[in-house]
Design a protein around this motif. Structure first.
Motif, short mmCIF file in Angstrom:
data_model
loop_
_atom_site.label_atom_id
_atom_site.label_comp_id
_atom_site.label_asym_id
_atom_site.label_seq_id
_atom_site.Cartn_x
_atom_site.Cartn_y
_atom_site.Cartn_z
N ALA A 188 7.41 0.83 -0.35
CA ALA A 188 7.02 0.24 0.93
C ALA A 188 7.57 1.04 2.10
O ALA A 188 6.85 1.36 3.05
N LEU A 189 8.85 1.40 2.03
CA LEU A 189 9.45 2.16 3.12
C LEU A 189 8.85 3.56 3.22
O LEU A 189 8.64 4.07 4.33
N SER A 190 8.53 4.18 2.09
CA SER A 190 7.91 5.51 2.15
C SER A 190 6.51 5.43 2.75
O SER A 190 6.09 6.34 3.46
N LEU A 191 5.80 4.34 2.49
CA LEU A 191 4.47 4.17 3.08
C LEU A 191 4.56 3.93 4.58
O LEU A 191 3.70 4.38 5.34
N TYR B 290 4.41 -6.38 3.76
CA TYR B 290 3.98 -5.37 4.73
C TYR B 290 4.44 -5.75 6.14
O TYR B 290 5.03 -4.93 6.86
N ASP B 291 4.20 -7.00 6.52
CA ASP B 291 4.61 -7.46 7.85
C ASP B 291 6.12 -7.37 8.04
O ASP B 291 6.60 -6.86 9.06
N ASP C 52 18.51 -3.12 1.82
CA ASP C 52 19.14 -4.31 1.27
C ASP C 52 18.47 -5.59 1.73
O ASP C 52 18.22 -6.50 0.94
N ILE C 53 18.17 -5.68 3.02
CA ILE C 53 17.56 -6.91 3.53
C ILE C 53 16.13 -7.05 3.03
O ILE C 53 15.67 -8.14 2.72
N LEU C 54 15.42 -5.94 2.90
CA LEU C 54 14.06 -6.01 2.36
C LEU C 54 14.06 -6.42 0.89
O LEU C 54 13.16 -7.13 0.44
N VAL C 55 15.08 -6.03 0.15
CA VAL C 55 15.20 -6.48 -1.24
C VAL C 55 15.35 -8.00 -1.27
O VAL C 55 14.69 -8.68 -2.04
N ILE D 173 9.54 -1.26 -5.50
CA ILE D 173 8.56 -1.73 -4.52
C ILE D 173 9.05 -1.48 -3.10
O ILE D 173 8.30 -1.00 -2.25
N ILE D 174 10.31 -1.76 -2.85
CA ILE D 174 10.87 -1.54 -1.51
C ILE D 174 10.91 -0.06 -1.17
O ILE D 174 10.56 0.34 -0.05
#
Length: 143
Positions: free
Chosen positions: A121-124, A80-81, A98-101, A117-118
């Motif tokens: 996370a981005l949609s949230l 999240y952070d 890509d970097i979040l993966v 998951i990524i």
């Protein structure tokens, strides 16, 4: 050594390990792009990494052990952070996913579901959810 000193020491050590892991991911391709450098600069401030520690970790990121969180909820908190930093600052632009993966894999998420998951996370983050909602939604995304 007082209890508070012990806590502060453990907190700093954990932050250095976390930062070191992120540096390893960022430099895995052999270079550090300007966008990744800017991201690391902001992350160092957030994790209270001094300039001397920053330089030392960049020079030798293997010096500090990787300490991915044991608990799933703690991994989600770190995700999240990191996601908020990447998304809110738009530092990485189209490279966000890509970097979040890479970060999620470093945190211990499995390759088979990390893209889902990524994406979630981005949609949230588009919805500007708080940490509790983020954790709940990620934990219950397949229900």
């Amino acid at each position: 050594m007082s209890f508070s000193d012990l806590f502060d020491s453990e907190f700093k050590s954990r932050n250095k390990g976390h930062f070191s892991a992120i540096v390893r991911v960022a430099t895995a391709d052999g270079s550090l792009s300007q966008e990744e450098k800017e991201f690391l600069d902001k992350l160092a401030v957030r994790l209270e990494i001094s300039q001397a520690e920053y330089d030392e970790i960049l020079e030798n990121p293997l010096k500090y052990p990787i300490n991915p969180p044991y608990l799933y909820s703690q991994r989600l908190e770190r995700l999240y952070d990191l996601s908020r930093m990447v998304y809110a600052d738009h530092i990485l632009g189209p490279k966000q996913h890509d970097i979040l993966v890479k970060f999620a894999l470093a945190l211990g998420f499995t390759p088979s579901n990390v893209h889902y998951i990524i994406d979630k996370a981005l949609s949230l983050l588009v919805l500007n959810v708080d940490l509790d909602t983020f954790i709940f939604e990620i934990k219950n995304m397949n229900r």
